[in-house]
Design a protein around this motif. Structure first.
Motif, PDB file in Angstrom:
ATOM      1  N   ARG A  77      18.203  13.253  45.405  1.00 45.36           N
ATOM      2  CA  ARG A  77      18.938  13.351  45.490  1.00 45.36           C
ATOM      3  C   ARG A  77      19.788  14.706  44.244  1.00 45.36           C
ATOM      4  O   ARG A  77      19.474  14.418  43.164  1.00 45.36           O
ATOM      5  CB  ARG A  77      20.671  12.779  45.736  1.00 45.36           C
ATOM      6  CG  ARG A  77      19.911  11.906  46.574  1.00 45.36           C
ATOM      7  CD  ARG A  77      20.008  11.953  48.231  1.00 45.36           C
ATOM      8  NE  ARG A  77      19.912  10.629  48.650  1.00 45.36           N
ATOM      9  CZ  ARG A  77      18.441  10.878  49.691  1.00 45.36           C
ATOM     10  NH1 ARG A  77      17.481  12.208  49.559  1.00 45.36           N
ATOM     11  NH2 ARG A  77      18.516  10.146  50.775  1.00 45.36           N
ATOM     12  N   GLN A  96      12.689   5.084  49.050  1.00 47.75           N
ATOM     13  CA  GLN A  96      13.318   4.063  50.540  1.00 47.75           C
ATOM     14  C   GLN A  96      11.762   3.175  50.428  1.00 47.75           C
ATOM     15  O   GLN A  96      10.519   4.529  50.485  1.00 47.75           O
ATOM     16  CB  GLN A  96      13.456   5.414  51.515  1.00 47.75           C
ATOM     17  CG  GLN A  96      13.395   4.482  52.833  1.00 47.75           C
ATOM     18  CD  GLN A  96      14.135   5.368  54.424  1.00 47.75           C
ATOM     19  OE1 GLN A  96      13.474   6.753  53.988  1.00 47.75           O
ATOM     20  NE2 GLN A  96      14.484   4.994  54.656  1.00 47.75           N
ATOM     21  N   GLU A 138       8.879   5.981  48.754  1.00 46.61           N
ATOM     22  CA  GLU A 138       8.965   6.999  49.284  1.00 46.61           C
ATOM     23  C   GLU A 138       9.936   7.588  48.104  1.00 46.61           C
ATOM     24  O   GLU A 138      11.461   6.984  48.748  1.00 46.61           O
ATOM     25  CB  GLU A 138       9.536   7.819  50.797  1.00 46.61           C
ATOM     26  CG  GLU A 138       9.613   9.195  50.532  1.00 46.61           C
ATOM     27  CD  GLU A 138       9.701   9.443  51.747  1.00 46.61           C
ATOM     28  OE1 GLU A 138       9.706   8.812  53.315  1.00 46.61           O
ATOM     29  OE2 GLU A 138       9.775  10.971  52.505  1.00 46.61           O
ATOM     30  N   GLU A 182      15.087   1.570  63.247  1.00 47.10           N
ATOM     31  CA  GLU A 182      16.701   1.232  62.551  1.00 47.10           C
ATOM     32  C   GLU A 182      17.046   0.332  63.958  1.00 47.10           C
ATOM     33  O   GLU A 182      17.842  -0.375  63.000  1.00 47.10           O
ATOM     34  CB  GLU A 182      17.830   2.916  62.848  1.00 47.10           C
ATOM     35  CG  GLU A 182      17.442   3.776  62.545  1.00 47.10           C
ATOM     36  CD  GLU A 182      18.713   5.145  62.898  1.00 47.10           C
ATOM     37  OE1 GLU A 182      19.379   5.165  63.971  1.00 47.10           O
ATOM     38  OE2 GLU A 182      18.611   5.860  61.838  1.00 47.10           O
ATOM     39  N   ASP A 211       3.869  14.233  56.822  1.00 47.73           N
ATOM     40  CA  ASP A 211       4.685  14.120  57.297  1.00 47.73           C
ATOM     41  C   ASP A 211       5.525  14.233  58.795  1.00 47.73           C
ATOM     42  O   ASP A 211       4.831  15.044  58.956  1.00 47.73           O
ATOM     43  CB  ASP A 211       5.158  14.198  55.560  1.00 47.73           C
ATOM     44  CG  ASP A 211       6.890  13.664  55.786  1.00 47.73           C
ATOM     45  OD1 ASP A 211       7.017  12.992  56.539  1.00 47.73           O
ATOM     46  OD2 ASP A 211       7.935  14.088  54.961  1.00 47.73           O
ATOM     47  N   ASP A 212       6.200  14.089  59.080  1.00 47.21           N
ATOM     48  CA  ASP A 212       6.400  14.498  60.325  1.00 47.21           C
ATOM     49  C   ASP A 212       5.728  14.599  61.755  1.00 47.21           C
ATOM     50  O   ASP A 212       6.096  15.653  62.188  1.00 47.21           O
ATOM     51  CB  ASP A 212       7.540  15.499  60.044  1.00 47.21           C
ATOM     52  CG  ASP A 212       8.655  15.808  58.979  1.00 47.21           C
ATOM     53  OD1 ASP A 212       8.954  13.714  58.806  1.00 47.21           O
ATOM     54  OD2 ASP A 212       8.730  16.229  58.240  1.00 47.21           O
ATOM     55  N   ASN A 240       7.333  14.413  47.936  1.00 42.55           N
ATOM     56  CA  ASN A 240       6.897  15.680  49.464  1.00 42.55           C
ATOM     57  C   ASN A 240       6.599  16.637  48.385  1.00 42.55           C
ATOM     58  O   ASN A 240       7.610  16.447  46.949  1.00 42.55           O
ATOM     59  CB  ASN A 240       8.338  15.512  49.317  1.00 42.55           C
ATOM     60  CG  ASN A 240       8.250  14.429  50.943  1.00 42.55           C
ATOM     61  OD1 ASN A 240       8.005  13.601  52.057  1.00 42.55           O
ATOM     62  ND2 ASN A 240       9.254  13.212  50.102  1.00 42.55           N
ATOM     63  N   ARG A 266      10.191  11.269  62.810  1.00 43.07           N
ATOM     64  CA  ARG A 266      11.720   9.697  63.725  1.00 43.07           C
ATOM     65  C   ARG A 266      12.061  10.177  65.008  1.00 43.07           C
ATOM     66  O   ARG A 266      12.395   9.709  65.554  1.00 43.07           O
ATOM     67  CB  ARG A 266      12.894   9.660  62.719  1.00 43.07           C
ATOM     68  CG  ARG A 266      13.672  10.449  61.884  1.00 43.07           C
ATOM     69  CD  ARG A 266      14.767  10.133  61.098  1.00 43.07           C
ATOM     70  NE  ARG A 266      15.954  11.528  60.691  1.00 43.07           N
ATOM     71  CZ  ARG A 266      14.841  12.276  59.953  1.00 43.07           C
ATOM     72  NH1 ARG A 266      14.081  11.839  58.955  1.00 43.07           N
ATOM     73  NH2 ARG A 266      15.627  13.294  60.026  1.00 43.07           N
ATOM     74  N   HIS A 305      15.709   2.576  58.209  1.00 43.53           N
ATOM     75  CA  HIS A 305      16.961   1.923  57.887  1.00 43.53           C
ATOM     76  C   HIS A 305      17.102   1.179  57.962  1.00 43.53           C
ATOM     77  O   HIS A 305      17.577  -0.528  57.555  1.00 43.53           O
ATOM     78  CB  HIS A 305      18.176   2.874  57.910  1.00 43.53           C
ATOM     79  CG  HIS A 305      18.724   4.115  58.305  1.00 43.53           C
ATOM     80  ND1 HIS A 305      19.551   4.775  58.809  1.00 43.53           N
ATOM     81  CD2 HIS A 305      18.337   4.744  56.950  1.00 43.53           C
ATOM     82  CE1 HIS A 305      19.465   6.261  58.365  1.00 43.53           C
ATOM     83  NE2 HIS A 305      18.811   5.609  57.488  1.00 43.53           N
TER      84      HIS A 305
HETATM   85  N1  LIG Z   1      18.571   9.093  61.115  1.00 48.80           N
HETATM   86  C1  LIG Z   1      17.350   8.231  59.889  1.00 48.80           C
HETATM   87  N2  LIG Z   1      17.108   8.903  58.564  1.00 48.80           N
HETATM   88  C2  LIG Z   1      16.517   7.955  58.168  1.00 48.80           C
HETATM   89  C3  LIG Z   1      16.049   7.236  58.940  1.00 48.80           C
HETATM   90  N3  LIG Z   1      14.820   5.893  57.507  1.00 48.80           N
HETATM   91  C4  LIG Z   1      14.594   6.911  56.686  1.00 48.80           C
HETATM   92  N4  LIG Z   1      15.194   8.367  57.025  1.00 48.80           N
HETATM   93  C5  LIG Z   1      15.442   9.590  55.958  1.00 48.80           C
HETATM   94  O1  LIG Z   1      15.026  10.778  57.086  1.00 48.80           O
HETATM   95  C6  LIG Z   1      14.052  11.488  56.169  1.00 48.80           C
HETATM   96  C7  LIG Z   1      12.421  11.236  55.405  1.00 48.80           C
HETATM   97  O2  LIG Z   1      12.043  12.270  54.625  1.00 48.80           O
HETATM   98  P1  LIG Z   1      11.936  13.927  54.790  1.00 48.80           P
HETATM   99  O3  LIG Z   1      10.710  13.596  56.576  1.00 48.80           O
HETATM  100  O4  LIG Z   1      10.188  13.308  54.008  1.00 48.80           O
HETATM  101  O5  LIG Z   1      12.453  14.085  54.818  1.00 48.80           O
HETATM  102  C8  LIG Z   1      13.194  15.098  53.785  1.00 48.80           C
HETATM  103  C9  LIG Z   1      11.862  16.071  53.125  1.00 48.80           C
HETATM  104  O6  LIG Z   1      10.954  16.600  53.924  1.00 48.80           O
HETATM  105  C10 LIG Z   1      12.767  16.651  52.213  1.00 48.80           C
HETATM  106  N5  LIG Z   1      13.230  15.773  50.403  1.00 48.80           N
HETATM  107  C11 LIG Z   1      13.342  15.082  50.256  1.00 48.80           C
HETATM  108  N6  LIG Z   1      13.122  14.736  49.282  1.00 48.80           N
HETATM  109  C12 LIG Z   1      12.491  15.451  48.965  1.00 48.80           C
HETATM  110  C13 LIG Z   1      11.543  16.355  47.435  1.00 48.80           C
HETATM  111  O7  LIG Z   1      11.011  15.392  46.487  1.00 48.80           O
HETATM  112  N7  LIG Z   1      10.382  17.143  47.713  1.00 48.80           N
HETATM  113  C14 LIG Z   1      10.512  17.561  48.693  1.00 48.80           C
HETATM  114  N8  LIG Z   1       9.643  18.995  48.649  1.00 48.80           N
HETATM  115  N9  LIG Z   1      10.717  17.488  49.590  1.00 48.80           N
HETATM  116  C15 LIG Z   1      11.934  16.403  49.587  1.00 48.80           C
HETATM  117  O8  LIG Z   1      14.524  16.763  52.582  1.00 48.80           O
HETATM  118  C16 LIG Z   1      14.018  15.566  53.841  1.00 48.80           C
HETATM  119  C17 LIG Z   1      15.043  14.721  54.075  1.00 48.80           C
HETATM  120  O9  LIG Z   1      15.516  13.719  53.124  1.00 48.80           O
HETATM  121  P2  LIG Z   1      16.659  12.567  52.959  1.00 48.80           P
HETATM  122  O10 LIG Z   1      17.680  13.520  53.205  1.00 48.80           O
HETATM  123  O11 LIG Z   1      16.572  11.773  52.135  1.00 48.80           O
HETATM  124  O12 LIG Z   1      16.489  11.785  54.966  1.00 48.80           O
HETATM  125  C18 LIG Z   1      15.230  11.568  54.795  1.00 48.80           C
HETATM  126  C19 LIG Z   1      15.819  10.176  54.871  1.00 48.80           C
HETATM  127  O13 LIG Z   1      16.517   9.338  54.393  1.00 48.80           O
HETATM  128  C20 LIG Z   1      16.207   5.980  59.360  1.00 48.80           C
HETATM  129  O14 LIG Z   1      16.132   4.925  59.797  1.00 48.80           O
HETATM  130  N10 LIG Z   1      17.642   6.945  60.320  1.00 48.80           N
END
Ligand SMILES: Nc1nc2c(ncn2[C@@H]2O[C@@H]3COP(=O)(O)O[C@H]4[C@@H](O)[C@H](n5cnc6c(=O)[nH]c(N)nc65)O[C@@H]4COP(=O)(O)O[C@H]3[C@H]2O)c(=O)[nH]1
Length: 762
Positions: free
Chosen positions: A537, A519, A533, A714, A654-655, A592, A678, A733
């Motif tokens: 999946r 993304q 980023e 968004e 992050d966050d 991450n 977010r 998004h």
């Molecule tokens: N509602 C909304 N959501 C948005 C928007 N833009 C981005 N997002 C979502 O926000 C999340 C951002 O990643 P994150 O805070 O690092 O949060 C990530 C991260 O903490 C974790 N994650 C994902 N990939 C990895 C990884 O390779 N390693 C680790 N340790 N954690 C990961 O899973 C979390 C969730 O990932 P995702 O489901 O991909 O969800 C991603 C992304 O799809 C938006 O405009 N609206």
């Protein structure tokens, strides 16, 4: 005296004419000469030779002497009673007429001839009057001497005529015979040519062909058949069972050898059968035989035509395909598909016979370790040997040992009398693996965890039995491995689902079921992507695309996050390097990092390896960590961050805002960027508190010289508020959802500034 002299002269002439007549071989000329002879012998002005057809009642003027010949030759007239010839035929004696004009029966011809006297004598053949010789002259009438001479002449001429006729007949016969002979020769030649043609057609057929008579004698073979069956001659007249099947007696149906002759005679139509033969080099060949009835000209069967087709290669190909479709190529065991087929069949049988059936699910313990440390080749050999031992244990007819995939095996015990039987087999399997395996000089010890489900108690369908045996296997793992467990309904609970998910994730990692989505983070000042980023999946074989929220916590809990995180890091670095190599504008890639990866203590080495293997420069890598890492982190975390920073790697929080939001730690740790969570952005246009917090974080970050990224943007309204707050980097998004790497190529190709379409790219 004068009369005697005349008579002798006449006889002399007669002799001469007879000799002459004998030299003439053709009827037409003979008759004319005959008439000329009459004129000379009896001194006639003209003479006529007439034949008689008693049955038809006609007289035919065959010839006349002198100029009359052309007029009368071939003229046929009815044999009327008034005709002079008819009178001669009727009485069979000569007829002498001194004055023709005085006769009422003189024919028109004679009147035309204008003759005075006539002498007619019959020509006899075997006592029958067959012709009449007539002499005519002007003036003197014919006398007795003339009559005697003409009679003599007619008598001798009759013999000449017969002789000549015989010769003509003979010649005609000879000619006919010759013609027939020629015709036969021509027919034989044509037959020979047809045979050569047919033989070359039959010999030209690539497949062997054999024609067999009803008495089983081989009537004909083509070249391919002679080659294939090693037959010396085309129609060897040997019995087909000798020539083709090398047997002394005819093929008998009850020996499993179908006899095409009998089959075709029974079916009365072409029959196809399969036979086995040996070729020249003695190799076994599978041959398809198409046998058709051979019909005679009257439509009755007179034999059979056998056409052979070598289908050995086709059979082998079919077998290979079958093998590939139903067998595991490594161990040669049935694969999952064949196992399921057989299990369904066993189930139907067990249901009918009301018997028990067991499914054993096996997973080798710590197989991955062997694979990772000694390599795949050793791992493969180990699996092959394990398969062999399993087959050695489950040898009963109807039992199936199959490879489920990876280090998993599945066994169907098709008939058991008691649940204990299944436990006994499982124990035997465990025991069979106790003896170490020796592979490439390594002595390897391996154990297995076995789950058991029993029909009908633990499931009535193949799917349910396999799933429940799988659950029981997890329990066996939990129980410390190297044991077997019978399925119990409690296993089918949330805890087990989690357990199975963990197991699936482990396998998913091995089977490379994980994929990276990306993304973009966008710099809204210049419209460029500043960073991508990486978001993991899981492409689960049955659940589909699983989001990280469902498996990252589990991976963290179980420690799987360590290999998973390493994979993400390596893949993301490689991908960024590939984008750079493709000539796209350089940007960072963010990965991450979970607390567990930091605790592991090897993060620096892992990062170094990922960078050096991919060739990516450290400044293009961002590690995203949560606030909690800093809070919980020890000095070692700080030390790790410092090393990473010195390497040139960027670190982002992050966050941000969801945890302690401690300025102290922000100052202490070598941080480059903050990502505003977010949850603050979502309501930033409506909630003044969120706007105030966001504004404070942005101001504070600027003070600390940190880059700020707003997450989850968004809408355009959110973007405008953030821009007014001087936030330049955004992710969400509005710009793009996370998507596979290849979907970004067209976006990178766009001119700078064009990224800010504020629409969804992917
Ligand atoms: N509602 C909304 N959501 C948005 C928007 N833009 C981005 N997002 C979502 O926000 C999340 C951002 O990643 P994150 O805070 O690092 O949060 C990530 C991260 O903490 C974790 N994650 C994902 N990939 C990895 C990884 O390779 N390693 C680790 N340790 N954690 C990961 O899973 C979390 C969730 O990932 P995702 O489901 O991909 O969800 C991603 C992304 O799809 C938006 O405009 N609206």
């Amino acid at each position: 005296m004068a009369n005697l002299k005349r008579y002798n002269d006449g006889l002399f002439k007669l002799d001469l004419w007879i000799r002459r007549l004998l030299t003439i071989g053709e009827s037409g000329a003979l008759y004319t000469a005959l008439c000329d002879g009459v004129c000379d012998i009896v001194g006639a002005g003209t003479a006529v030779f007439t034949t008689i057809d008693i049955q038809a009642g006609t007289l035919t003027y065959m010839a006349a002497s002198g100029g009359w010949n052309a007029m009368v030759k071939g003229l046929a007239v009815p044999m009327k009673s008034g005709n002079l010839c008819a009178s001669v035929v009727a009485c069979g004696t000569p007829l002498r007429i001194d004055r023709i004009s005085s006769r009422a029966d003189s024919c028109e011809l004679l009147q035309v001839m204008d003759m005075d006297a006539a002498l007619l004598v019959p020509v006899l053949e075997e006592g029958r009057v067959t012709a009449c010789l007539s002499a005519f002259r002007v003036g003197n009438p014919f006398d007795q001497i003339d009559e005697q001479l003409l009679q003599q002449y007619a008598h001798t001429a009759a013999m000449v005529l017969r002789t000549v006729h015989l010769m003509v007949d003979l010649r005609r016969h000879a000619a006919m015979l010759e013609e027939e002979n020629d015709e036969r020769t021509r027919a034989e030649q044509k037959l020979a040519e047809t045979n050569v043609f047919l033989n070359s057609v039959v010999d030209g057929v690539a497949e062997p062909m054999v024609v067999v008579g009803l008495d089983r004698r081989v009537i004909m073979t083509n070249r391919a058949a002679r080659d294939f069956f090693q037959i010396a001659e085309a129609g060897s007249d040997e019995a087909c069972h000798r020539l083709i099947h090398h047997r002394d007696t005819p093929c008998v149906r009850d020996e499993g050898m179908r006899c095409p002759l009998l089959d075709v005679r029974t079916a009365k139509r072409p029959v196809i059968a399969t036979q086995e033969h040996r070729d020249r080099s003695g190799d076994k060949r599978v041959v398809e035989v198409m046998t058709s009835p051979l019909l005679g000209s009257d439509g009755t069967a007179i034999g059979i035509i056998e056409a052979f087709r070598d289908i050995t290669d086709r059979r082998q190909a079919e077998e290979t395909i079958r093998q590939m479709a139903y067998y595991d190529s490594l161990t040669g065991l049935p694969n999952r598909r064949l196992f399921n087929d057989r299990l369904r069949q066993s189930l139907a049988l067990a249901q009918r016979s009301k018997r028990l059936l067991a499914v054993l699910f096996l997973d080798l313990d710590r197989f991955k370790l062997i694979n990772d440390t000694l390599g795949h080749a050793v791992g493969d050999k180990l699996l092959m040997q394990v398969a062999k031992r399993l087959k050695g244990v489950c040898r009963r007819d109807g039992d199936t040992v199959a490879r489920q995939g990876g280090d998993e095996f599945i066994i169907n015990l098709s008939v058991i009398s008691d649940v204990k039987d299944a436990l006994k087999v499982a124990q035997k399997i465990i025991d069979s693996l106790r003896t170490p395996f020796v592979i490439d000089g390594h002595e390897l010890f391996i154990t297995t965890s076995i789950g058991i489900s029993v029909f009908p108690y633990d499931g009535r369908t193949s799917d349910a039995l396999v799933k429940n045996a799988d659950f029981a296997m997890y329990r066996a793992k939990e129980q410390g491995r190297n044991n077997c467990q019978l399925y119990t309904p409690e296993m089918n609970s949330k805890a087990f689902e989690r357990l199975s998910l963990e197991n699936d994730l482990r396998k998913g990692l091995e089977r490379e079921e994980l994929v990276l989505y990306y993304q973009p983070k966008v710099n809204v000042d210049d419209g460029q992507i500043s960073c991508m980023e990486a978001l993991v999946r899981w492409q689960h074989p049955t659940l589909g695309l699983v989001p990280p929220a469902r498996f990252i916590p589990l991976a963290e809990e179980t420690g799987l996050i360590v290999p998973l995180g390493e994979w993400v890091l390596r893949t993301a670095c490689r991908q960024n390097r590939e984008w750079q190599k493709a000539g796209y504008p350089p940007m960072q890639v963010a990965v991450n990092i979970s607390p567990r990866q930091l605790q592991q203590g090897s993060l620096v080495e892992v990062v170094e390896r990922a960078l050096s293997d991919s060739g990516l420069a450290p400044r293009w890598l961002v590690l995203e960590v949560t606030e909690s890492i800093m809070m919980d982190g020890t000095e070692s975390t700080l030390a790790t961050f410092r090393v990473l920073e010195r390497m040139g790697i960027h670190i982002a929080i992050d966050d941000f805002g969801t945890g302690y939001s401690s300025l102290h730690y922000l100052k202490k740790f070598p941080i480059h960027a903050l990502k505003i969570d977010r949850s603050f952005i979502r309501d930033i246009t409506t909630n003044p508190d969120d706007e105030a917090i966001t504004s404070a974080v942005i101001t504070m970050s600027k003070g600390l010289n940190l880059k700020v990224v707003a997450e989850g943007v968004e809408t355009v309204e959110q973007l405008e508020v953030l821009r007014a707050l001087q936030c330049t980097h955004m992710q969400g998004h509005l710009f793009s959802r996370p998507a596979p790497a290849e979907q970004f190529a067209p976006v990178f190709g766009r001119a700078a500034g064009a990224y800010l379409g504020f629409g969804t790219w992917c």
